[in-house]
Scaffold this active site. Sequence first.
Site, PDB file in Angstrom:
ATOM      1  N   HIS A 187      24.476  74.669   1.009  1.00 16.57           N
ATOM      2  CA  HIS A 187      25.654  73.801   1.127  1.00 16.57           C
ATOM      3  C   HIS A 187      26.832  74.596   1.671  1.00 16.57           C
ATOM      4  O   HIS A 187      27.164  75.637   1.130  1.00 16.57           O
ATOM      5  CB  HIS A 187      25.987  73.205  -0.230  1.00 16.57           C
ATOM      6  CG  HIS A 187      25.127  72.023  -0.551  1.00 16.57           C
ATOM      7  ND1 HIS A 187      23.755  72.094  -0.552  1.00 16.57           N
ATOM      8  CD2 HIS A 187      25.445  70.726  -0.832  1.00 16.57           C
ATOM      9  CE1 HIS A 187      23.262  70.896  -0.833  1.00 16.57           C
ATOM     10  NE2 HIS A 187      24.251  70.051  -1.011  1.00 16.57           N
ATOM     11  N   GLY A 228      27.622  65.915  -9.093  1.00 14.78           N
ATOM     12  CA  GLY A 228      26.823  66.343  -7.953  1.00 14.78           C
ATOM     13  C   GLY A 228      27.638  66.563  -6.680  1.00 14.78           C
ATOM     14  O   GLY A 228      28.840  66.267  -6.629  1.00 14.78           O
ATOM     15  N   HIS A 229      26.950  67.019  -5.656  1.00 16.43           N
ATOM     16  CA  HIS A 229      27.596  67.325  -4.363  1.00 16.43           C
ATOM     17  C   HIS A 229      28.152  66.067  -3.700  1.00 16.43           C
ATOM     18  O   HIS A 229      27.590  65.000  -3.823  1.00 16.43           O
ATOM     19  CB  HIS A 229      26.617  68.031  -3.417  1.00 16.43           C
ATOM     20  CG  HIS A 229      25.353  67.279  -3.139  1.00 16.43           C
ATOM     21  ND1 HIS A 229      24.422  67.714  -2.237  1.00 16.43           N
ATOM     22  CD2 HIS A 229      24.864  66.124  -3.653  1.00 16.43           C
ATOM     23  CE1 HIS A 229      23.419  66.867  -2.205  1.00 16.43           C
ATOM     24  NE2 HIS A 229      23.657  65.894  -3.044  1.00 16.43           N
ATOM     25  N   ASN A 230      29.284  66.229  -3.004  1.00 13.40           N
ATOM     26  CA  ASN A 230      29.897  65.158  -2.197  1.00 13.40           C
ATOM     27  C   ASN A 230      30.471  64.018  -3.035  1.00 13.40           C
ATOM     28  O   ASN A 230      30.882  63.005  -2.479  1.00 13.40           O
ATOM     29  CB  ASN A 230      28.901  64.567  -1.190  1.00 13.40           C
ATOM     30  CG  ASN A 230      28.258  65.629  -0.322  1.00 13.40           C
ATOM     31  OD1 ASN A 230      28.932  66.555   0.111  1.00 13.40           O
ATOM     32  ND2 ASN A 230      26.966  65.530  -0.096  1.00 13.40           N
TER      33      ASN A 230
END
Lengths: 332, 332, 332
Positions: A187, A228-230
Amino acid sequence: MSPSKILRKYGVPEDAVGTCGIQSLRAKYVSYLDNPHYISQVPSNADGYVLVSPKLIERVREIPGNLYVETASPTQAFLEIHNDFHRDVRSFTTGSNTPTHGSNCEIDASAKFGVRVTLGSGVRIHPHVVVGSDVEIGDDTEVFAGTAIYNRVRLGRRCIIDANASIGGDGYRIMMDAEGNIHRLIHIGGVRFGNDVEFGNSSCVDRGTFEDTILEDRVKIDNMVHIGHNVHIKENTQLAASSCIGGSTVIGRNCWVGIGATISNGLVIGDKASVLINAIVVRDVPEGARVAGFYAMPNDAWRLVVMDDTKRFGTQVREMERKRSDSEDRQE
Amino acid sequence: MSPSKILRKYGVPEDAVGTCGIQSLRAKYVSYLDNPHYISQVPSNADGYVLVSPKLIERVREIPGNLYVETASPTQAFLEIHNDFHRDVRSFTTGSNTPTHGSNCEIDASAKFGVRVTLGSGVRIHPHVVVGSDVEIGDDTEVFAGTAIYNRVRLGRRCIIDANASIGGDGYRIMMDAEGNIHRLIHIGGVRFGNDVEFGNSSCVDRGTFEDTILEDRVKIDNMVHIGHNVHIKENTQLAASSCIGGSTVIGRNCWVGIGATISNGLVIGDKASVLINAIVVRDVPEGARVAGFYAMPNDAWRLVVMDDTKRFGTQVREMERKRSDSEDRQE
Amino acid sequence: MSPSKILRKYGVPEDAVGTCGIQSLRAKYVSYLDNPHYISQVPSNADGYVLVSPKLIERVREIPGNLYVETASPTQAFLEIHNDFHRDVRSFTTGSNTPTHGSNCEIDASAKFGVRVTLGSGVRIHPHVVVGSDVEIGDDTEVFAGTAIYNRVRLGRRCIIDANASIGGDGYRIMMDAEGNIHRLIHIGGVRFGNDVEFGNSSCVDRGTFEDTILEDRVKIDNMVHIGHNVHIKENTQLAASSCIGGSTVIGRNCWVGIGATISNGLVIGDKASVLINAIVVRDVPEGARVAGFYAMPNDAWRLVVMDDTKRFGTQVREMERKRSDSEDRQE
């Protein structure tokens, strides 16, 4: 294998300079397309390099101004090129650097910093905190003991980060290679907190895939929460202990997420919504709604489900209890 | 009380040299038998010392070549003997030892190591990591800030251990003493990771009771996952954030465990099975099955349960909403 | 703004010396009353200063011996006064102090201590532990690597605190200010553990609002458990991994809380009760009861619910599977 070898392996021009998501395609960046759903998001005349599966190559060629590279498994090819481009991205800078900082900071001598770290005034960094590189921390923010802040994190003013938190860890995006073995996509996004954000003990927020994971002003996160991501959480929203938010979900302003609740990835939770204790959310939640249950539905409906369960089996349960008690009487 | 006093208290020969599970009974080791289910697993002629309850003593004496010691509460006696034998097992070695290591390692000066630690080449150990004794870490493995690795842990090559993780903590096995007070059994097994294992921020894996807890090659563990003692997770399996695996459960190859899922102890999950978001698994799951719900059932069945719940009460909920809205109208 | 300015803003006498809950009102302390439910708990003749909403001011004036200060939003006014009084309460003392300690302690040189810390004999403090101020740790207690102990914590004898735990973090009590923005109330209570308490890796327990959060003798807490502010857990009770206990809940003696279970705030769980795997408890649980499900009901009832779900849709699911298999046959 050097980057150029991997690029050559897939027939991508060796002057490629980076990787990106398909919506952000730009000159000499590598992206990929394996799902017809995203064809409409390919920008024209971006001068990008796009790995494309044979089934989509004809349709995508109608979008001019990019180089399309046909390959059997674009996702796998992208994983390999991307992770190789960014192989050094995961790391903190170990070693002992001194951050730039304003007045009246208290920084414990055991804290460690990467390069290009800027602290405002009145910042307090407790013992054994580790801060990566390219980090900004705003005035009067306090980071408690043992917290890990990875690279590319920006925290606003007056934030409070409790002990043993992890901010900016690698997002959990798994891709399969040609041999069916799984890998994590590296990432390259970061994490951004607004002002007055609080973040509980042992809680974790992952950095974004290409862009930042965002918590806006006055978001309050209790202990042991996973984000989580984003993910994007808007102003004044609260997440109670042990809740878990899947990647890319957007949570509106002034929401409440109860203890133990789980919200799946890619959803939109409207402003002022309440997700009640341990609700398992797998669909979008409208503005102002109160949802509960497994899977989450309007709270009024879930209460009827629970009442009905209790009512239907109440007689049988009382009968079972009576028999058991009779049987115990006989044994005595 | 010294070990010999405790052994004497229960009538076990004072030349006993250790403790073990009943299947692994060997010369001069102490084990126990309190459950008829395990009689068939007692090896003959092992020269072991077995604490046995009065109700099983006659049957177990048919297995020759061990010394059987009758005692009212074998479990309690074993707890006392075992924990006394291993009273020093829990500890890291504090103090500053230098590990053996290969070339090109980056080891932050604040990291601490016990004795008999071996690092391969290219290993990166971030600040404030603590590593116990009898630990091996393979080539190119990276351990992020603040992670605790207890004693008797072996990590393969190219593993990534995120920040604030705990690897090899004491397994949660509770036993009651004669006074009804509870104690934890000291765990003397370890933890073993294969190659390319990833282990998320704040996640925990406990060491085994007598043998190792195992994560095979390319297992990927997200943030805030708990993995109990004696668990065995096979190749290429993924556990998403906030999932929780009870002790002694075996999870097959290429499985997926969704966010928030809970799998009870002692179960077997077949290869390629999917445990969906927040499913609560209390039975074995066959190979390739997709299970969901509380308690987990085939996903198709759980979807029908949820649809039925929603349908049955939809009319009542709409009626409630209509009345509430009428009533609010009247108040305005 | 200095405390006196904030006191003046709300018309509270500037000789106020602190803040407290309404039941503990005492001379020159500030408290608040916004809920008629608590009027009966206001002590008479306490010489305290009470912020009161206009709707309750007449009724509360019947209780003599306190000064009642009318204000539009007592909760908001209290938040502002309280957090200002205690603005320095959150912090560890960073800096390097040496604790008072008994004989035979092993204290790693990297551990950090605040002021007024007292350790008994035989205490073991592992690397990178951080201990705040006003802390007592009893004989033979061991604190593993990376754990954070905040201010005002007392641990009994022979406790074992695993790695990366957080003890005494700020409780999660949210209040809204006049602009609708949310703030956390600073917590001035502490945490108290009895003897032989065990506390798992990455687990968190928050300090109390005004008084202590309490874990009595031989309470055993597994990994990744969250325990909210003001919780009281009685002797010999066990909480398995990933369970979550909401604030102010009381759990009796000899209880069992299964993995993944969630207990809401403000509840009473009777002695010897069992909360089974992942149960979501939103009501009090009677002594000796075994509860399960979502929301938790007697286990016998929940088993009937699950059996009924499985039975009702079994036929439909088998039919769906048959059709799918037919269709796959045709495709081959």
